[in-house]
Structure formats: C-alpha cells, structure tokens
Scaffold this motif. Structure first.
Motif, PDB file in Angstrom:
ATOM      1  N   PHE A  84      42.943  19.085  31.898  1.00  0.00           N
ATOM      2  CA  PHE A  84      41.569  19.421  31.508  1.00  0.00           C
ATOM      3  C   PHE A  84      40.783  20.003  32.678  1.00  0.00           C
ATOM      4  N   VAL A  85      40.944  19.432  33.842  1.00  0.00           N
ATOM      5  CA  VAL A  85      40.227  19.931  35.019  1.00  0.00           C
ATOM      6  C   VAL A  85      40.649  21.362  35.344  1.00  0.00           C
ATOM      7  N   LEU A  86      41.946  21.615  35.270  1.00  0.00           N
ATOM      8  CA  LEU A  86      42.447  22.960  35.564  1.00  0.00           C
ATOM      9  C   LEU A  86      41.992  23.958  34.509  1.00  0.00           C
ATOM     10  N   ASN A  87      41.861  23.511  33.271  1.00  0.00           N
ATOM     11  CA  ASN A  87      41.314  24.391  32.238  1.00  0.00           C
ATOM     12  C   ASN A  87      39.898  24.825  32.606  1.00  0.00           C
ATOM     13  N   LEU A  88      39.087  23.871  33.053  1.00  0.00           N
ATOM     14  CA  LEU A  88      37.715  24.190  33.431  1.00  0.00           C
ATOM     15  C   LEU A  88      37.680  25.116  34.639  1.00  0.00           C
ATOM     16  N   VAL A  89      38.558  24.887  35.590  1.00  0.00           N
ATOM     17  CA  VAL A  89      38.623  25.757  36.766  1.00  0.00           C
ATOM     18  C   VAL A  89      38.993  27.177  36.357  1.00  0.00           C
ATOM     19  N   MET A  90      39.954  27.305  35.441  1.00  0.00           N
ATOM     20  CA  MET A  90      40.370  28.625  34.985  1.00  0.00           C
ATOM     21  C   MET A  90      39.207  29.380  34.345  1.00  0.00           C
ATOM     22  N   PHE A  91      38.434  28.672  33.541  1.00  0.00           N
ATOM     23  CA  PHE A  91      37.306  29.321  32.883  1.00  0.00           C
ATOM     24  C   PHE A  91      36.226  29.707  33.879  1.00  0.00           C
ATOM     25  N   THR A  92      35.825  28.762  34.723  1.00  0.00           N
ATOM     26  CA  THR A  92      34.672  28.999  35.599  1.00  0.00           C
ATOM     27  C   THR A  92      34.982  29.957  36.741  1.00  0.00           C
ATOM     28  N   VAL A  93      36.229  29.982  37.200  1.00  0.00           N
ATOM     29  CA  VAL A  93      36.585  30.830  38.342  1.00  0.00           C
ATOM     30  C   VAL A  93      37.116  32.195  37.899  1.00  0.00           C
ATOM     31  N   CYS A  94      37.981  32.218  36.907  1.00  0.00           N
ATOM     32  CA  CYS A  94      38.634  33.471  36.511  1.00  0.00           C
ATOM     33  C   CYS A  94      37.908  34.206  35.389  1.00  0.00           C
ATOM     34  N   PHE A  95      37.561  33.495  34.322  1.00  0.00           N
ATOM     35  CA  PHE A  95      37.067  34.166  33.127  1.00  0.00           C
ATOM     36  C   PHE A  95      35.562  34.383  33.113  1.00  0.00           C
ATOM     37  N   LEU A  96      34.801  33.388  33.496  1.00  0.00           N
ATOM     38  CA  LEU A  96      33.347  33.445  33.317  1.00  0.00           C
ATOM     39  C   LEU A  96      32.674  34.538  34.158  1.00  0.00           C
ATOM     40  N   PRO A  97      32.934  34.654  35.473  1.00  0.00           N
ATOM     41  CA  PRO A  97      32.254  35.706  36.251  1.00  0.00           C
ATOM     42  C   PRO A  97      32.513  37.104  35.709  1.00  0.00           C
ATOM     43  N   MET A  98      33.768  37.385  35.368  1.00  0.00           N
ATOM     44  CA  MET A  98      34.115  38.701  34.847  1.00  0.00           C
ATOM     45  C   MET A  98      33.443  38.962  33.503  1.00  0.00           C
ATOM     46  N   SER A  99      33.478  37.999  32.615  1.00  0.00           N
ATOM     47  CA  SER A  99      32.969  38.208  31.261  1.00  0.00           C
ATOM     48  C   SER A  99      31.456  38.387  31.255  1.00  0.00           C
ATOM     49  N   ILE A 100      30.738  37.601  32.046  1.00  0.00           N
ATOM     50  CA  ILE A 100      29.282  37.718  32.079  1.00  0.00           C
ATOM     51  C   ILE A 100      28.855  39.033  32.722  1.00  0.00           C
ATOM     52  N   SER A 101      29.591  39.478  33.719  1.00  0.00           N
ATOM     53  CA  SER A 101      29.223  40.698  34.436  1.00  0.00           C
ATOM     54  C   SER A 101      29.634  41.968  33.703  1.00  0.00           C
ATOM     55  N   LEU A 102      30.598  41.867  32.803  1.00  0.00           N
ATOM     56  CA  LEU A 102      31.166  43.052  32.155  1.00  0.00           C
ATOM     57  C   LEU A 102      30.118  43.951  31.502  1.00  0.00           C
ATOM     58  N   PRO A 103      29.181  43.429  30.722  1.00  0.00           N
ATOM     59  CA  PRO A 103      28.212  44.337  30.091  1.00  0.00           C
ATOM     60  C   PRO A 103      27.016  44.700  30.959  1.00  0.00           C
ATOM     61  N   LEU A 104      26.961  44.203  32.195  1.00  0.00           N
ATOM     62  CA  LEU A 104      25.742  44.339  32.988  1.00  0.00           C
ATOM     63  C   LEU A 104      25.888  45.189  34.239  1.00  0.00           C
ATOM     64  N   VAL A 105      27.080  45.236  34.818  1.00  0.00           N
ATOM     65  CA  VAL A 105      27.240  45.930  36.097  1.00  0.00           C
ATOM     66  C   VAL A 105      28.250  47.049  35.952  1.00  0.00           C
ATOM     67  N   SER A 106      28.263  47.949  36.941  1.00  0.00           N
ATOM     68  CA  SER A 106      29.174  49.085  36.928  1.00  0.00           C
ATOM     69  C   SER A 106      30.453  48.749  37.682  1.00  0.00           C
ATOM     70  N   THR A 107      31.341  49.708  37.750  1.00  0.00           N
ATOM     71  CA  THR A 107      32.689  49.478  38.269  1.00  0.00           C
ATOM     72  C   THR A 107      32.736  48.934  39.698  1.00  0.00           C
ATOM     73  N   PRO A 108      32.021  49.499  40.677  1.00  0.00           N
ATOM     74  CA  PRO A 108      32.171  49.010  42.061  1.00  0.00           C
ATOM     75  C   PRO A 108      31.900  47.520  42.206  1.00  0.00           C
ATOM     76  N   GLU A 109      30.861  47.015  41.527  1.00  0.00           N
ATOM     77  CA  GLU A 109      30.543  45.594  41.624  1.00  0.00           C
ATOM     78  C   GLU A 109      31.505  44.735  40.819  1.00  0.00           C
ATOM     79  N   LEU A 110      32.186  45.331  39.857  1.00  0.00           N
ATOM     80  CA  LEU A 110      33.029  44.570  38.936  1.00  0.00           C
ATOM     81  C   LEU A 110      34.466  44.421  39.424  1.00  0.00           C
ATOM     82  N   LYS A 111      34.913  45.322  40.294  1.00  0.00           N
ATOM     83  CA  LYS A 111      36.318  45.318  40.709  1.00  0.00           C
ATOM     84  C   LYS A 111      36.776  43.985  41.320  1.00  0.00           C
ATOM     85  N   PRO A 112      35.999  43.358  42.213  1.00  0.00           N
ATOM     86  CA  PRO A 112      36.472  42.070  42.752  1.00  0.00           C
ATOM     87  C   PRO A 112      36.643  41.014  41.679  1.00  0.00           C
ATOM     88  N   MET A 113      35.768  41.020  40.663  1.00  0.00           N
ATOM     89  CA  MET A 113      35.888  40.038  39.595  1.00  0.00           C
ATOM     90  C   MET A 113      37.074  40.341  38.686  1.00  0.00           C
TER      91      MET A 113
END
Length: 293
Positions: free
Chosen positions: A222-251
């Motif tokens: 369960f802890v690793l599931n939360l880490v996967m969401f908060t570290v890998c999925f959440l930053p990219m998904s929230i930023s996807l509709p808001l920022v352009s490519t240069p800021e998005l590449k690290p995510m």
C-alpha cells in the motif's frame, strides 16, 4: 541564442540518456516479471491477473522508449507524425492503465485483509478479467479524441516537434486534457482509503492481525502504491494541461520510471513470487481464514 541552443541540446542528450537507462533496465525487468507471473503463478488469483496486465502495460511503454532516445539524441525524427503520436499516446496509456491496475491491487488486498470471507465471491479471476477488459476498452476509447487533438509534427523540413505538449489554453482539445488529472487524483484517493482501512484493521483487530502473515509486506504494498502515485503519476498528470513541453519533460522522465519500479516494488513484495503454482494460492490468499464476519 547559441547559448540557448547549446543548453537545449545538452538537456536533450540528458533526456536521451535517462530514457535509454529506463529502457535498458525496464525491458528485462518486465519481461522477467511477466515470465515468472505466468510460469510460477496461477491466473486464478485476481492479484496475478492485475499484475500480469500491469506488466503488459509497462512493456508497451518500454518498447516505445528507443524512439524517444533516438529523437532526443539526434534531434531528428525518421518516421511520420502518426508514429510520433502513437508513441506519445502509449506513454499516456501507461499512466492511465497503471493507475487502474495498481488501484485494483490495493482494493484486492483491502478485501482480502478486511473482508476475507465476504469478498470471496467478488475476488475471482472472472471478475478480475472483466475489470481489466473494461480498463483496456476505456483506454482505447479515450485514445480516439486525444489522437485527433494531439499536436502534429510539421512536414515542411523544419525542426520536428515530436513529443511536444501544449498548455490547455492553446489547445483545441478543450476539456479532454483534464480527464487524466481527475482520473489520477480519484485513483489516488481510493488508494489512500484502502491504505487507511487496512492499517486500521491490522492495528485494532488483533484476530485479523494474528492471521495475516508478513504484515510488513502487506503494508509495504500500500505504501509503495501511494509513492507511485504521488511521485510518478500525480506531478505529470496535473501539469499536463497547464504547462508546455520544456517544463514538462522532467516530469515525463519521472513518470516513465514507473515501468522500472513496478516489477521491483509490487511483484517482489508478494510472498512466494518465485514459488510454483501449487504453492502460490495460499501465499496470495493470506487472510482467507479470517474471523467470522
């Protein structure tokens, strides 16, 4: 201007190295995990069904990474714009399908720990296959409008814009870009609830806790599931509709790392991962003999 171009070239080389390392590590890990799951485990277990599909989702992403490496390393795109779009959509599909499959694993463990007897008719391989089929159908259906609004690579000989993203304000896609953040946040909320319920049950119900072997491993899932969401999925998904490519590449790089973490974090967290099929059912159905409900 030359300094800016040089800095962008250095960043692109760094992205090529990162994606290359992820591909080199993720391909054998996911192939080995899929082989072990199919060879040593029975698909009668819903957890195994979800993990097999999670491995397939990761393999689809890994197989698309070499073209990203080529593009960032050379600055050229040898294929047409359709191939670029397909590879980009595969990346987003991996996030979407992974969020579902990881959440299904959490819910399955929740039912096994908290409601071991009541959930036996629900936790079946048939229901698991129905769930994963619906997930893949959902992912495929959502690809249709996204493909229509995805930015195309120019064909006029200029520098290609493959793997580029546009902020929502400049995109004709409108509200389409918002469904992925909503999906990830919703699935994260389900994982948080599952984690809290299992932790509360193990801490307050001694009869359940006594019957669950390797409680640390159970909570680690369960802890690793939360880490996967908060570290890998959440930053990219929230930023996807808001920022352009240069800021998005690290995510994007960070989100892609999930295909390497899944085999290590989820598959090897289960007892009996290397055991044969006849031994694994007992290991997977850890709290089946729970207290009367």
């Amino acid at each position: 201007m030359n300094g800016t171009n040089a800095g962008e070239t250095e960043r692109n080389v760094a992205y090529a190295l990162i994606f290359g390392c992820i591909a080199v590590l993720g391909l054998p890990l996911n192939v080995a995990s899929l082989w072990v799951l199919l060879r040593h485990h029975s698909l009668k277990s819903p957890s195994i069904v979800f993990m097999v599909n999670l491995a397939i989702s990761d393999l689809l992403l890994v197989t698309s990474l070499p073209m990203r490496v080529y593009f960032y390393a050379t600055g050229t795109w040898p294929l047409n714009s359709t191939a670029c779009t397909v590879i980009s959509v595969l990346f987003r599909d991996n996030i979407r399908s992974s969020t579902f499959f990881i959440t299904f694993i959490s819910v399955d463990r929740l039912l096994a720990v908290v409601y071991p007897l009541r959930s036996r008719c629900l936790r079946t391989s048939s229901n698991a296959w129905k769930a994963v089929t619906l997930v893949w159908l959902f992912v495929l259906v959502m690809n249709i409008p996204e493909y229509m609004y995805f930015p195309r690579q120019p064909d006029n000989g200029t520098v290609p814009r493959c793997f580029s993203f546009k902020p929502i304000q400049n995109s004709t896609g409108g509200a389409i870009a918002y469904y992925q953040p909503v999906l990830v946040v919703s699935m994260l909320s389900v994982n948080i609830v599952c984690t809290a319920m299992v932790l509360w049950t193990l801490c307050t119900h001694l009869s359940v806790s006594a019957r669950v072997k390797n409680k640390v491993n159970v909570m680690l899932i369960f802890v690793l599931n939360l880490v996967m969401f908060t570290v890998c999925f959440l930053p990219m998904s929230i930023s996807l509709p808001l920022v352009s490519t240069p800021e998005l590449k690290p995510m994007v790089c960070l989100a892609t790392v999930n295909c390497c973490l899944d085999p290590l974090l989820y598959y090897f967290s289960f007892d009996g991962f290397w055991k044969k099929k006849e031994d694994v059912d007992a290991a997977q159905e850890l709290p089946v003999r729970g207290p009367p409900q």
